[in-house]
Design a protein around this motif. Sequence first.
Motif, PDB file in Angstrom:
ATOM      1  N   GLY A  60       0.804  -1.217   0.000  1.00 39.67           N
ATOM      2  CA  GLY A  60       0.000   0.000   0.000  1.00 39.67           C
ATOM      3  C   GLY A  60       0.832   1.259   0.000  1.00 39.67           C
ATOM      4  O   GLY A  60       2.040   1.245   0.228  1.00 39.67           O
ATOM      5  N   SER A  61       0.150   2.336  -0.259  1.00 33.65           N
ATOM      6  CA  SER A  61       0.781   3.651  -0.309  1.00 33.65           C
ATOM      7  C   SER A  61       1.264   4.059   1.077  1.00 33.65           C
ATOM      8  O   SER A  61       0.561   3.829   2.066  1.00 33.65           O
ATOM      9  CB  SER A  61      -0.224   4.689  -0.826  1.00 33.65           C
ATOM     10  OG  SER A  61       0.285   5.989  -0.665  1.00 33.65           O
ATOM     11  N   PRO A  62       2.418   4.698   1.155  1.00 30.06           N
ATOM     12  CA  PRO A  62       2.866   5.205   2.454  1.00 30.06           C
ATOM     13  C   PRO A  62       2.011   6.383   2.943  1.00 30.06           C
ATOM     14  O   PRO A  62       2.021   6.711   4.122  1.00 30.06           O
ATOM     15  CB  PRO A  62       4.315   5.644   2.196  1.00 30.06           C
ATOM     16  CG  PRO A  62       4.426   5.806   0.718  1.00 30.06           C
ATOM     17  CD  PRO A  62       3.400   4.914   0.095  1.00 30.06           C
ATOM     18  N   ASP A  63       1.246   6.976   2.034  1.00 29.11           N
ATOM     19  CA  ASP A  63       0.348   8.075   2.392  1.00 29.11           C
ATOM     20  C   ASP A  63      -1.037   7.476   2.671  1.00 29.11           C
ATOM     21  O   ASP A  63      -1.682   6.946   1.755  1.00 29.11           O
ATOM     22  CB  ASP A  63       0.276   9.079   1.236  1.00 29.11           C
ATOM     23  CG  ASP A  63      -0.616  10.266   1.523  1.00 29.11           C
ATOM     24  OD1 ASP A  63      -1.434  10.214   2.467  1.00 29.11           O
ATOM     25  OD2 ASP A  63      -0.510  11.262   0.783  1.00 29.11           O
ATOM     26  N   PRO A  64      -1.517   7.550   3.901  1.00 32.60           N
ATOM     27  CA  PRO A  64      -2.815   6.929   4.215  1.00 32.60           C
ATOM     28  C   PRO A  64      -3.998   7.541   3.463  1.00 32.60           C
ATOM     29  O   PRO A  64      -5.059   6.931   3.377  1.00 32.60           O
ATOM     30  CB  PRO A  64      -2.959   7.122   5.727  1.00 32.60           C
ATOM     31  CG  PRO A  64      -1.947   8.134   6.114  1.00 32.60           C
ATOM     32  CD  PRO A  64      -0.898   8.176   5.055  1.00 32.60           C
ATOM     33  N   ALA A  65      -3.833   8.722   2.875  1.00 31.53           N
ATOM     34  CA  ALA A  65      -4.917   9.354   2.115  1.00 31.53           C
ATOM     35  C   ALA A  65      -4.970   8.852   0.676  1.00 31.53           C
ATOM     36  O   ALA A  65      -5.888   9.181  -0.067  1.00 31.53           O
ATOM     37  CB  ALA A  65      -4.755  10.866   2.124  1.00 31.53           C
ATOM     38  N   ILE A  89      -5.933   6.456  -6.173  1.00 34.52           N
ATOM     39  CA  ILE A  89      -7.003   7.360  -5.755  1.00 34.52           C
ATOM     40  C   ILE A  89      -6.477   8.246  -4.635  1.00 34.52           C
ATOM     41  O   ILE A  89      -5.891   7.760  -3.668  1.00 34.52           O
ATOM     42  CB  ILE A  89      -8.246   6.583  -5.279  1.00 34.52           C
ATOM     43  CG1 ILE A  89      -8.758   5.689  -6.411  1.00 34.52           C
ATOM     44  CG2 ILE A  89      -9.339   7.547  -4.810  1.00 34.52           C
ATOM     45  CD1 ILE A  89      -9.920   4.819  -6.026  1.00 34.52           C
ATOM     46  N   SER A  90      -6.710   9.541  -4.812  1.00 35.12           N
ATOM     47  CA  SER A  90      -6.272  10.502  -3.804  1.00 35.12           C
ATOM     48  C   SER A  90      -7.343  11.577  -3.640  1.00 35.12           C
ATOM     49  O   SER A  90      -8.214  11.732  -4.498  1.00 35.12           O
ATOM     50  CB  SER A  90      -4.934  11.123  -4.211  1.00 35.12           C
ATOM     51  OG  SER A  90      -5.033  11.710  -5.485  1.00 35.12           O
ATOM     52  N   PRO A  91      -7.283  12.326  -2.532  1.00 35.49           N
ATOM     53  CA  PRO A  91      -8.252  13.405  -2.346  1.00 35.49           C
ATOM     54  C   PRO A  91      -8.022  14.500  -3.390  1.00 35.49           C
ATOM     55  O   PRO A  91      -6.892  14.784  -3.761  1.00 35.49           O
ATOM     56  CB  PRO A  91      -7.939  13.946  -0.947  1.00 35.49           C
ATOM     57  CG  PRO A  91      -6.951  13.015  -0.327  1.00 35.49           C
ATOM     58  CD  PRO A  91      -6.353  12.197  -1.425  1.00 35.49           C
ATOM     59  N   GLY A  92      -9.102  15.066  -3.878  1.00 32.28           N
ATOM     60  CA  GLY A  92      -9.018  16.169  -4.832  1.00 32.28           C
ATOM     61  C   GLY A  92      -9.916  17.307  -4.398  1.00 32.28           C
ATOM     62  O   GLY A  92     -10.742  17.144  -3.495  1.00 32.28           O
ATOM     63  N   ALA A  93      -9.776  18.436  -5.038  1.00 32.29           N
ATOM     64  CA  ALA A  93     -10.568  19.614  -4.677  1.00 32.29           C
ATOM     65  C   ALA A  93     -12.068  19.370  -4.841  1.00 32.29           C
ATOM     66  O   ALA A  93     -12.868  19.863  -4.050  1.00 32.29           O
ATOM     67  CB  ALA A  93     -10.129  20.808  -5.523  1.00 32.29           C
ATOM     68  N   ALA A  94     -12.465  18.600  -5.863  1.00 31.26           N
ATOM     69  CA  ALA A  94     -13.884  18.348  -6.129  1.00 31.26           C
ATOM     70  C   ALA A  94     -14.337  16.983  -5.625  1.00 31.26           C
ATOM     71  O   ALA A  94     -15.422  16.529  -5.926  1.00 31.26           O
ATOM     72  CB  ALA A  94     -14.153  18.454  -7.624  1.00 31.26           C
TER      73      ALA A  94
END
Length: 178
Positions: A60-65, A89-94
Amino acid sequence: MCVAVDGAPRSARLDLLPLRVDHAEEMARVLSDPALYVFTGGRPDTPAELRARYGRVLAGSPDPAVSWLNWVLRLRDEGCLTGYVQATISPGAAGPEAEIAWVVGTPWQRRGLAREAARALTGWLDSRGVRTIVAHIHPDHRASASVAQTCGLTPTGHWHDGERRWRREVPEGVPETA
């Protein structure tokens, strides 16, 4: 059309199976043609190199988000693996956004499998509320550009490492499609 089976995307001819380390041996054969790397660079990995890579990816990604999602493509009629799709998949502005990629081994190209797999993937992402989907495609890779277009992505003016960014965004208030 994307039909989920046990949470994984599926299409008319393909099962998208969650990546496992034990896929490395067969995938090394699927990805063994140096022609697959003309636009992306690199060379085919050995089974040992793929096992190590798959182990890192599955950790998995080292970034939990950020979520790393990877599936191998199993062509049901032939009972073999033919390539893979992936999404980060990551958080985005929209809302959530995904960067996607697809690869189909040379023996299975020109049969619409990349298009079918990418559509299953984007449909699956839509059904999970992903609002923005991007892909990076070499400007001379017409087949990948065609796949991206089929998934509703359009080329942008943004470039990264010699590849053009393609993007599709679902506007606020418009329901996602599955």
